[in-house]
Design a protein around this motif. Structure first.
Motif, mmCIF file in Angstrom:
data_model
loop_
_atom_site.group_PDB
_atom_site.id
_atom_site.type_symbol
_atom_site.label_atom_id
_atom_site.label_comp_id
_atom_site.label_asym_id
_atom_site.label_seq_id
_atom_site.Cartn_x
_atom_site.Cartn_y
_atom_site.Cartn_z
ATOM 1 N N UNK A 15 -0.208 -55.459 29.774
ATOM 2 C CA UNK A 15 -0.403 -56.895 29.923
ATOM 3 C C UNK A 15 -1.851 -57.238 29.569
ATOM 4 N N UNK A 16 -2.096 -58.500 29.249
ATOM 5 C CA UNK A 16 -3.448 -58.956 28.909
ATOM 6 C C UNK A 16 -4.221 -59.229 30.190
ATOM 7 N N UNK A 17 -4.842 -58.178 30.741
ATOM 8 C CA UNK A 17 -5.614 -58.320 31.967
ATOM 9 C C UNK A 17 -6.694 -57.254 31.996
ATOM 10 N N UNK A 55 2.666 -61.341 26.047
ATOM 11 C CA UNK A 55 1.454 -62.141 25.845
ATOM 12 C C UNK A 55 1.757 -63.637 25.899
ATOM 13 N N UNK A 56 0.963 -64.355 26.670
ATOM 14 C CA UNK A 56 1.124 -65.804 26.824
ATOM 15 C C UNK A 56 -0.117 -66.495 26.266
ATOM 16 N N UNK A 57 -0.005 -67.064 25.074
ATOM 17 C CA UNK A 57 -1.156 -67.669 24.403
ATOM 18 C C UNK A 57 -1.633 -68.939 25.094
ATOM 19 N N UNK A 58 -0.856 -69.464 26.031
ATOM 20 C CA UNK A 58 -1.264 -70.679 26.733
ATOM 21 C C UNK A 58 -2.255 -70.389 27.860
ATOM 22 N N UNK A 59 -2.475 -69.126 28.156
ATOM 23 C CA UNK A 59 -3.394 -68.762 29.237
ATOM 24 C C UNK A 59 -4.752 -68.379 28.639
ATOM 25 N N UNK A 60 -5.797 -69.123 29.001
ATOM 26 C CA UNK A 60 -7.127 -68.895 28.408
ATOM 27 C C UNK A 60 -7.640 -67.474 28.589
ATOM 28 N N UNK A 61 -7.417 -66.887 29.759
ATOM 29 C CA UNK A 61 -7.910 -65.532 29.997
ATOM 30 C C UNK A 61 -7.246 -64.517 29.071
ATOM 31 N N UNK A 62 -5.957 -64.715 28.816
ATOM 32 C CA UNK A 62 -5.257 -63.804 27.916
ATOM 33 C C UNK A 62 -5.748 -63.991 26.477
ATOM 34 N N UNK A 63 -5.978 -65.226 26.088
ATOM 35 C CA UNK A 63 -6.509 -65.462 24.744
ATOM 36 C C UNK A 63 -7.880 -64.814 24.582
ATOM 37 N N UNK A 64 -8.708 -64.901 25.614
ATOM 38 C CA UNK A 64 -10.053 -64.331 25.549
ATOM 39 C C UNK A 64 -9.996 -62.807 25.398
#
Length: 257
Positions: A147-149, A180-189
């Motif tokens: 996950x993107x974390x 991946x959820x592109x709507x979440x700023x932290x994941x995009x970063x």
């Protein structure tokens, strides 16, 4: 023949969904004779392929000295894709492997199947133990969905360190940004920084639908965004396999329309 391990140090990252889809993609779109070998005692691969559990538990028996994996292999509804399903006997497999002491038993068994399959996809248990050591010794490439974390990055570093410490030389490790959820700023970063360049599998309704309908994602989501992302991932895996110095391309078989 090539072996692809799909591994995660923790659950909830879409590991089994990814393993099932990659195996399906190998058979149905790649035209390769493919075996999906489920080593996760939860047995999710069979469920996602619409195959019911067997009445008796035998999956761990193939690792015994006289084990015969071919006896437990089943056909799936998808031409060119077979399954060696998991069951509750795998709960004690790690202890049994430690007692046997053969670090390359899975590699030996995979080699016995080389005449029947071009690709073997291993759905690994979500932990680092004797079974995961067997997978590292058998695989030509390891796919690690995350996950993107920030915690996922720590997990990946831990996995890399432990594998390197135990094995020295090991197959390439390919991290995949999963769900991946592109709507979440932290994941995009994170995707733009520490996870830059990783293959990305987006969060998609088609994935949940596939689980509910008990079929691979690609079987019902052809042409969708997540389907194209999975196609790119499989192409990347094939490219990585082609980098092996001993790699001999398999002859593809025609895929039924």
């Amino acid at each position: 023949m090539a072996v692809v391990g799909v591994f995660s140090a923790k659950g909830g990252v879409g590991k089994t969904t990814l393993a099932v889809d990659l195996a399906w993609r190998s058979a149905m779109r790649g035209g390769f004779r493919t075996l999906l070998w489920d080593l996760d005692q939860q047995g999710g691969s069979a469920f996602l392929l619409g195959i019911d559990d067997r009445p008796r538990a035998h999956a761990a028996s193939v690792f015994q000295r006289d084990g015969r994996p071919r006896d437990l292999i089943e056909q799936t509804p998808y031409p060119g894709l077979d399954l060696l399903k998991a069951d509750t006997s795998l709960r004690s497999l790690s202890v049994s492997l430690a007692r046997i002491g053969q670090k390359r038993r899975l590699a030996q068994l995979s080699g016995q199947l080389a005449s029947s399959y071009d690709r073997i996809v291993l759905d690994c248990p979500p932990t680092l133990n004797e079974v995961s050591e067997q997978v590292v010794n058998a695989a030509d490439v390891l796919i690690v969905p995350l996950r993107a974390s920030p915690m996922a990055l720590r997990t990946l570093d831990s996995v890399r360190r432990e594998i390197a410490a135990l094995h020295g030389r090991h197959p390439p490790i390919l991290p995949v940004l999963s769900m991946y959820n592109a709507q979440r700023p932290n994941q995009r970063a994170l995707r733009a920084s520490d996870m830059f360049g990783w293959p990305v599998i987006p969060m998609a309704n088609q994935v949940e639908t596939a689980a509910a309908e008990r079929r691979p994602v690609g079987a019902g989501a052809g042409g969708s965004r997540v389907d194209m992302a999975l196609d790119r991932l499989w192409a990347g895996i094939e490219a990585k396999l082609a980098e092996r110095t001993d790699f001999v391309p398999s002859e593809k078989v025609p895929v039924p329309a």
